[in-house]
Design a protein around this motif. Structure first.
Motif, PDB file in Angstrom:
ATOM      1  N   VAL A 172      41.842  40.448  43.515  1.00  0.00           N
ATOM      2  CA  VAL A 172      41.464  39.296  44.349  1.00  0.00           C
ATOM      3  C   VAL A 172      40.238  38.604  43.766  1.00  0.00           C
ATOM      4  O   VAL A 172      40.186  37.365  43.663  1.00  0.00           O
ATOM      5  CB  VAL A 172      41.195  39.743  45.804  1.00  0.00           C
ATOM      6  CG1 VAL A 172      40.687  38.574  46.638  1.00  0.00           C
ATOM      7  CG2 VAL A 172      42.471  40.316  46.423  1.00  0.00           C
ATOM      8  N   LEU A 173      39.229  39.384  43.373  1.00  0.00           N
ATOM      9  CA  LEU A 173      38.030  38.797  42.783  1.00  0.00           C
ATOM     10  C   LEU A 173      38.363  38.100  41.469  1.00  0.00           C
ATOM     11  O   LEU A 173      37.891  36.984  41.208  1.00  0.00           O
ATOM     12  CB  LEU A 173      36.983  39.887  42.555  1.00  0.00           C
ATOM     13  CG  LEU A 173      35.650  39.431  41.934  1.00  0.00           C
ATOM     14  CD1 LEU A 173      34.976  38.386  42.815  1.00  0.00           C
ATOM     15  CD2 LEU A 173      34.720  40.626  41.724  1.00  0.00           C
ATOM     16  N   ALA A 174      39.191  38.727  40.645  1.00  0.00           N
ATOM     17  CA  ALA A 174      39.577  38.126  39.361  1.00  0.00           C
ATOM     18  C   ALA A 174      40.283  36.797  39.581  1.00  0.00           C
ATOM     19  O   ALA A 174      40.018  35.807  38.882  1.00  0.00           O
ATOM     20  CB  ALA A 174      40.478  39.082  38.586  1.00  0.00           C
ATOM     21  N   ALA A 175      41.190  36.746  40.571  1.00  0.00           N
ATOM     22  CA  ALA A 175      41.933  35.511  40.834  1.00  0.00           C
ATOM     23  C   ALA A 175      41.006  34.380  41.242  1.00  0.00           C
ATOM     24  O   ALA A 175      41.148  33.243  40.774  1.00  0.00           O
ATOM     25  CB  ALA A 175      42.983  35.759  41.918  1.00  0.00           C
ATOM     26  N   ASN A 176      40.042  34.671  42.102  1.00  0.00           N
ATOM     27  CA  ASN A 176      39.164  33.612  42.596  1.00  0.00           C
ATOM     28  C   ASN A 176      38.151  33.150  41.553  1.00  0.00           C
ATOM     29  O   ASN A 176      37.872  31.954  41.442  1.00  0.00           O
ATOM     30  CB  ASN A 176      38.462  34.072  43.877  1.00  0.00           C
ATOM     31  CG  ASN A 176      39.368  33.997  45.082  1.00  0.00           C
ATOM     32  OD1 ASN A 176      39.540  32.950  45.684  1.00  0.00           O
ATOM     33  ND2 ASN A 176      39.978  35.111  45.443  1.00  0.00           N
ATOM     34  N   VAL A 177      37.610  34.081  40.777  1.00  0.00           N
ATOM     35  CA  VAL A 177      36.705  33.692  39.686  1.00  0.00           C
ATOM     36  C   VAL A 177      37.465  32.868  38.655  1.00  0.00           C
ATOM     37  O   VAL A 177      36.989  31.824  38.179  1.00  0.00           O
ATOM     38  CB  VAL A 177      36.066  34.929  39.039  1.00  0.00           C
ATOM     39  CG1 VAL A 177      35.314  34.542  37.764  1.00  0.00           C
ATOM     40  CG2 VAL A 177      35.130  35.620  40.018  1.00  0.00           C
ATOM     41  N   PHE A 178      38.657  33.320  38.313  1.00  0.00           N
ATOM     42  CA  PHE A 178      39.461  32.606  37.329  1.00  0.00           C
ATOM     43  C   PHE A 178      39.820  31.213  37.839  1.00  0.00           C
ATOM     44  O   PHE A 178      39.730  30.225  37.093  1.00  0.00           O
ATOM     45  CB  PHE A 178      40.734  33.392  37.026  1.00  0.00           C
ATOM     46  CG  PHE A 178      41.522  32.859  35.856  1.00  0.00           C
ATOM     47  CD1 PHE A 178      41.341  33.379  34.594  1.00  0.00           C
ATOM     48  CD2 PHE A 178      42.435  31.835  36.023  1.00  0.00           C
ATOM     49  CE1 PHE A 178      42.057  32.888  33.501  1.00  0.00           C
ATOM     50  CE2 PHE A 178      43.148  31.325  34.953  1.00  0.00           C
ATOM     51  CZ  PHE A 178      42.960  31.860  33.686  1.00  0.00           C
ATOM     52  N   ALA A 179      40.252  31.112  39.117  1.00  0.00           N
ATOM     53  CA  ALA A 179      40.628  29.811  39.675  1.00  0.00           C
ATOM     54  C   ALA A 179      39.450  28.847  39.673  1.00  0.00           C
ATOM     55  O   ALA A 179      39.599  27.655  39.375  1.00  0.00           O
ATOM     56  CB  ALA A 179      41.168  29.990  41.098  1.00  0.00           C
TER      57      ALA A 179
END
Length: 491
Positions: free
Chosen positions: A269-276
């Motif tokens: 979840v953290l990876a998805a939001n940082v990446f987005a």
């Protein structure tokens, strides 16, 4: 039951793809129509930009609220309400007689979009089982969003040339009407029959998050006129920071928060939001500068410039197809790294090739093909990672968070890179090209950092659902299950 399932499989996904296409389309569709809008309604100097900014402001500011409202009030109910608000606002915008009326209509469109966007991703998550069905749906969802943004430039140019600027707003009305006609049979109602207390909306958190995010987006879209060092910019950004900090504090003290920060303790979840956040910061700005380059340097008209974005749509679809077929084997983290690096390579190509006498093949088509495939690779793993381990009752929350990351990232990136281009460039075509090249290099760097972040964060394990729900809720759960999770719906 068979008929019901057949109806679900036939109409649910088209409705959700329509949502993603529409909200993305209306970010860009009015851009090329702005000169005609100005001549038709006679805007005051400096106010025309609010036709774009009003939509971005309400859309970005209300996404967290829209996502959580879907969990609390029901996904189908919020979807219908979002369509109605969006459609009525589009109609009123097309009939506007004054600048104020059009700006108000665009703001109302953003309200509708903030309800629609997160609920679409949430409905995909709860209705399509993990694996190939969900990957396929997420691939089409991502492609629809990218196509909406790119096609919006073309559609805006064609409609403005053929029928006038009002059609840019009115074109949404029949699409919304068709979607509303099939929403009830296509989208299953939320199952509220399970036990446990009905979830409540965190009103204080909603007000703080909306006000803080709206102020942040507001000042970011105004930095071109006020400047980063002006007292107006500093004051508004400081107020936004204070409101968002207060929001963060309140979320740790309420039983049913608007945003459970425990979600961000999950690696995917953290990876998805940082990446987005980082990807949108680079991608939104690259779209903006490519459009300016084609029109201000290469001399393309609105329709020709819009048509030049169509290869980007094809590349996004190709990348999404590849991601759909491979995410089960390689995992979302690997695809985010690959997509980020490929996108960075495409933007670096833009930076190296942009020239006053550049040709379409080397300065637009080639880098567009590379960056678009990289972008397409990211949508499926983003949607997958952003909802990994998230309870069904919190999918709207997770979806609103991902969409907020994308919109805020886009606003921040565009504001910062416009400043970068202005400082690195100069006057005339040569100066514009120098500024665009500098902005493209920064965009490439943002995508590269996003890829590195995805690689580092995706390896962390997702948290169990009850852990992500927070300590206060888990204390009141039964047998370790969060009360919200006990109402997990199947649609």
């Amino acid at each position: 039951m068979v008929n019901s399932q057949t109806t679900l499989s036939r109409w649910l996904l088209p409705v959700l793809l329509t949502v993603q296409f529409l909200v993305s389309l209306d970010i860009s569709v009015v851009n090329v129509a702005l000169p005609d809008i100005d001549s038709g309604l006679h805007f005051d100097p400096g106010s025309l930009a609010w036709v774009v900014n009003a939509y971005a402001l309400t859309f970005g500011g209300l996404l967290l609220l829209g996502g959580r409202l879907a969990d609390v009030a029901g996904r189908r109910r919020v979807l219908v309400a979002g369509f109605v608000v969006f459609g009525v606002a589009s109609l009123l915008g097309g009939l506007a007689q004054t600048p104020g009326q059009l700006i108000a209509a665009r703001a109302a469109q953003g309200v509708g979009a903030a309800a629609l966007a997160p609920v679409a991703l949430a409905l995909i998550t709860v209705n399509y089982p993990q694996g190939a069905p969900r990957s396929r749906a997420l691939g089409l969802w991502g492609a629809a969003g990218a196509a909406g943004g790119a096609v919006g430039v073309l559609v805006g140019g064609l409609l403005t040339d053929w029928t006038g600027w009002r059609s840019v707003m009115l074109v949404n009305v029949p699409v919304v009407a068709a979607a509303l006609a099939v929403v009830r049979p296509a989208v299953p109602a939320d199952d509220r029959s399970a036990g446990g207390p009905r979830p409540r909306l965190d009103v204080v958190g909603a007000l703080l998050a909306t006000a803080g995010t709206a102020l942040l987006v507001l000042e970011l879209v105004r930095t071109e006129s006020h400047g980063w060092t002006s007292w107006q910019t500093a004051g508004v950004l400081a107020a936004a920071v204070v409101l968002l900090a207060a929001f963060a504090v309140t979320q740790t003290r309420v039983r049913q928060p608007l945003l459970r920060f425990g979600l961000l303790r999950s690696g995917p979840v953290l990876a998805a939001n940082v990446f987005a956040l980082l990807m949108s910061a680079g991608q939104f700005a690259a779209f903006y500068f490519t459009s300016l380059y084609m029109q201000q340097v290469l001399g393309y008209g609105p329709t020709a410039a819009g048509s030049a974005f169509l290869p980007f749509c094809v590349g996004v679809v190709a990348g999404s197809v590849i991601a759909t077929r491979t995410v089960g084997r390689v995992g979302p983290g690997a695809l985010l790294v690959a997509g980020g690096l490929l996108g960075a390579a495409g933007f670096a190509w833009f930076a190296a090739a942009v020239a006053v006498d550049g040709g379409f093949l080397l300065t637009v088509l080639g880098p567009s093909a590379v960056s678009s495939v990289g972008t397409g690779l990211c949508f499926v793993p983003l949607g997958t990672a952003a909802t990994t381990g998230v309870p069904a009752a919190d999918t709207g929350m997770a979806s609103g968070l991902l969409n907020s990351s994308r919109q805020v990232g886009g606003a921040v990136g565009l504001a910062v890179l416009v400043t970068v281009a202005a400082q690195a460039g100069g006057t005339g075509a040569r100066g514009l090209v120098d500024g665009f090249a500098a902005a493209y290099w920064v965009s490439a760097g943002l995508l590269a950092v996003a890829a590195v972040a995805a690689g580092l964060l995706s390896g962390r394990r997702p948290l169990p659902a009850e852990t992500s729900a927070g300590k206060k809720s888990s204390k009141k759960s039964v047998a370790g299950v969060d009360p919200d999770v006990s109402r997990s719906t199947q649609g």
